[in-house]
Design a protein around this motif. Sequence first.
Motif, mmCIF file in Angstrom:
data_model
loop_
_atom_site.group_PDB
_atom_site.id
_atom_site.type_symbol
_atom_site.label_atom_id
_atom_site.label_comp_id
_atom_site.label_asym_id
_atom_site.label_seq_id
_atom_site.Cartn_x
_atom_site.Cartn_y
_atom_site.Cartn_z
ATOM 1 N N ARG A 291 0.822 -1.200 0.000
ATOM 2 C CA ARG A 291 0.000 0.000 0.000
ATOM 3 C C ARG A 291 0.867 1.265 0.000
ATOM 4 N N ILE A 292 1.862 1.281 0.851
ATOM 5 C CA ILE A 292 2.729 2.459 0.928
ATOM 6 C C ILE A 292 3.451 2.671 -0.398
ATOM 7 N N GLN A 293 3.870 1.572 -1.015
ATOM 8 C CA GLN A 293 4.522 1.678 -2.326
ATOM 9 C C GLN A 293 3.562 2.260 -3.366
ATOM 10 N N SER A 294 2.343 1.742 -3.408
ATOM 11 C CA SER A 294 1.388 2.190 -4.425
ATOM 12 C C SER A 294 0.932 3.621 -4.170
ATOM 13 N N TRP A 295 0.868 4.052 -2.909
ATOM 14 C CA TRP A 295 0.538 5.450 -2.614
ATOM 15 C C TRP A 295 1.633 6.374 -3.148
ATOM 16 N N GLY A 296 2.868 5.956 -3.000
ATOM 17 C CA GLY A 296 3.962 6.750 -3.544
ATOM 18 C C GLY A 296 3.903 6.836 -5.061
ATOM 19 N N VAL A 297 3.527 5.734 -5.696
ATOM 20 C CA VAL A 297 3.378 5.735 -7.152
ATOM 21 C C VAL A 297 2.314 6.742 -7.577
ATOM 22 N N ALA A 298 1.148 6.704 -6.921
ATOM 23 C CA ALA A 298 0.056 7.615 -7.275
ATOM 24 C C ALA A 298 0.465 9.071 -7.053
ATOM 25 N N TRP A 299 1.166 9.333 -5.969
ATOM 26 C CA TRP A 299 1.599 10.702 -5.684
ATOM 27 C C TRP A 299 2.561 11.204 -6.762
ATOM 28 N N ASN A 300 3.503 10.385 -7.145
ATOM 29 C CA ASN A 300 4.472 10.797 -8.164
ATOM 30 C C ASN A 300 3.816 10.971 -9.522
ATOM 31 N N MET A 301 2.804 10.144 -9.830
ATOM 32 C CA MET A 301 2.066 10.334 -11.079
ATOM 33 C C MET A 301 1.363 11.683 -11.091
ATOM 34 N N ALA A 302 0.747 12.033 -9.955
ATOM 35 C CA ALA A 302 0.045 13.313 -9.874
ATOM 36 C C ALA A 302 1.011 14.491 -9.956
ATOM 37 N N LEU A 303 2.199 14.342 -9.401
ATOM 38 C CA LEU A 303 3.185 15.422 -9.494
ATOM 39 C C LEU A 303 3.615 15.639 -10.939
ATOM 40 N N GLU A 304 3.700 14.549 -11.702
ATOM 41 C CA GLU A 304 4.103 14.680 -13.103
ATOM 42 C C GLU A 304 2.985 15.280 -13.947
ATOM 43 N N ARG A 305 1.738 14.898 -13.667
ATOM 44 C CA ARG A 305 0.596 15.413 -14.434
ATOM 45 C C ARG A 305 -0.473 15.863 -13.442
ATOM 46 N N PRO A 306 -0.328 17.034 -12.834
ATOM 47 C CA PRO A 306 -1.196 17.452 -11.730
ATOM 48 C C PRO A 306 -2.649 17.691 -12.114
ATOM 49 N N LEU A 307 -2.930 18.041 -13.365
ATOM 50 C CA LEU A 307 -4.303 18.337 -13.768
ATOM 51 C C LEU A 307 -5.010 17.133 -14.377
ATOM 52 N N THR A 308 -4.283 16.289 -15.074
ATOM 53 C CA THR A 308 -4.926 15.187 -15.789
ATOM 54 C C THR A 308 -4.645 13.828 -15.181
ATOM 55 N N GLY A 309 -3.603 13.700 -14.397
ATOM 56 C CA GLY A 309 -3.237 12.375 -13.920
ATOM 57 C C GLY A 309 -2.892 11.465 -15.087
ATOM 58 N N MET A 310 -2.897 10.173 -14.831
ATOM 59 C CA MET A 310 -2.573 9.202 -15.871
ATOM 60 C C MET A 310 -3.801 8.568 -16.506
ATOM 61 N N GLY A 311 -4.987 8.869 -15.978
ATOM 62 C CA GLY A 311 -6.204 8.317 -16.543
ATOM 63 C C GLY A 311 -6.556 6.959 -15.957
ATOM 64 N N PHE A 312 -7.780 6.524 -16.259
ATOM 65 C CA PHE A 312 -8.238 5.208 -15.814
ATOM 66 C C PHE A 312 -7.320 4.109 -16.363
ATOM 67 N N ARG A 313 -7.188 3.029 -15.587
ATOM 68 C CA ARG A 313 -6.492 1.807 -15.996
ATOM 69 C C ARG A 313 -5.076 2.064 -16.517
ATOM 70 N N ASN A 314 -4.395 2.988 -15.897
ATOM 71 C CA ASN A 314 -3.023 3.253 -16.345
ATOM 72 C C ASN A 314 -2.093 2.101 -16.010
ATOM 73 N N ALA A 315 -2.407 1.309 -14.972
ATOM 74 C CA ALA A 315 -1.533 0.201 -14.588
ATOM 75 C C ALA A 315 -1.485 -0.884 -15.653
ATOM 76 N N ALA A 316 -2.415 -0.838 -16.627
ATOM 77 C CA ALA A 316 -2.402 -1.839 -17.697
ATOM 78 C C ALA A 316 -1.165 -1.716 -18.582
ATOM 79 N N LEU A 317 -0.412 -0.637 -18.456
ATOM 80 C CA LEU A 317 0.813 -0.483 -19.242
ATOM 81 C C LEU A 317 1.915 -1.414 -18.778
ATOM 82 N N GLY A 318 1.745 -2.022 -17.612
ATOM 83 C CA GLY A 318 2.697 -3.033 -17.183
ATOM 84 C C GLY A 318 3.547 -2.616 -16.007
ATOM 85 N N TYR A 319 4.171 -3.618 -15.415
ATOM 86 C CA TYR A 319 4.946 -3.412 -14.187
ATOM 87 C C TYR A 319 6.164 -2.523 -14.415
#
Length: 476
Positions: A291-319
């Motif tokens: 959980r802590i790892q995935s929270w960090g992932v989400a936070w860093n994604m938002a920092l990179e794209r603060p207004l749009t995020g990565m969109g639904f089902r972004n994890a489908a791009l792979g590990y």
Amino acid sequence: MRDYLLALIVVVLVPLIVRYAWIGILAWFWVGLFAPQWHTWTFMRGAPLATYLGGATLIALFLAKDRKPFPITRETVMLFALAGYFAMTSYFAVNSSGAWDFWFHFMKILLITFITPLLIYGERRIVWLLLVITASLAFYGFKGGIFAVQTGGAHMVLGPTGSYLSGNTYIGLAMLMILPLILVSARMFHQRWSADLGFEFLSRFSRPIGWFIYGVFWLTAIAILATHSRGAFVGLLAIVPLLFWHMHKKWLMVIVGFFLVAVVGVTAPEPLVERWQTIETYEEDQSAMQRIQSWGVAWNMALERPLTGMGFRNAALGYDWWIGYANFEGRWRHVLSPHSVYFGILGQHGFGGLAVFLLLIAFTFHTLNRVRRTARQRTGEIWLSEYAWALQVGLVGYLISGIFLDVAYFNLLYAFVALAVIMRRELEQAPQPATAPVASRPVQPEPSSPPAPDPVKTESDTVMSGTLMGPSSSRN
């Protein structure tokens, strides 16, 4: 046998919905929460019942003459803003096709949320919707509570296999959200302060039904613990003081609890205790660290794209793509879900999407609080105040458990939003008595008073046309 019975129910429901559109709302929530198709074994298993009943409801909506105008409130405005914002983030999503696919799925939930206030109004319809939502999930609390008692809590309580609620965490959250609704429903039947619901036996056996629902309440509380979900457990801890404060005969419950623990020696099963202890030693627990790892992932994604995020089902791009946003890599190697309502929306839709979502929740909570505080004095209808309280407490459970669970698009949450809009309208349109009444039913005239003339019946007073088996004393 189950398949044929469910098929018969659907065959009966579809024409009934076309004739009486509001029944379609009840049926849709029953299918979405109870998931009856996953209790069958052959040709009905996994059938798209929501599509069938939802389609019938849409047809009936255009044919219905008794629908209300669409309510323009801050909640409905925020729902439109949420749909529009998610459409924008889907357009800019890193996985565009997957994002649009989930966006259309989410729009189906919002569509029913928008339709519900058009067809559900008046005390009887609202109470029936609340009872259907409550019963659909209380079934799992009743069944899971008995299972937990029989097995001593050694095994997890799970939801129906194949459905959205199949996991222990999701069914735990769902039961947590409707636990206050079960309590209020039990009180409604036991104290007989609801409207006539249209069936004589419900009035005749009101007290026994109330006692039975009280039993379901306690079994559901046990079932929540037996899911072994730490998120549901933390949410339960948050709402227990609110439930206890609202209960009657508090000291009796304290005495009974003390007797069970100190005299009988009832204790929590060891598997549950070990599971809860990992909340304190989260550094040693792989699930907690994920959980802590995935929270960090989400936070860093938002920092990179603060207004749009990565969109639904972004994890489908792979590990390999996903782990590039992590602050650390553990021993596990698979793409993780956000494991949080807030971080999930943050990673998928950025800070803007999270702001819109939180505003929607805040407006809903404030509206329920207003109804809870003023309904009894303004309308004299206890049910409106009590159910608003239950929805508010259920929302508290969702907000706390949502820190650890990825349930941002749970249809039960948006049912709460729709009910808040409906209850606010009910409060605003209710006639205000001259003095604050003490009961939800109007005072009967003295025996010496001349009887009041019967109201003239209209088409809306006929059987099943919004008043279930006869005219109702509630407002239409």
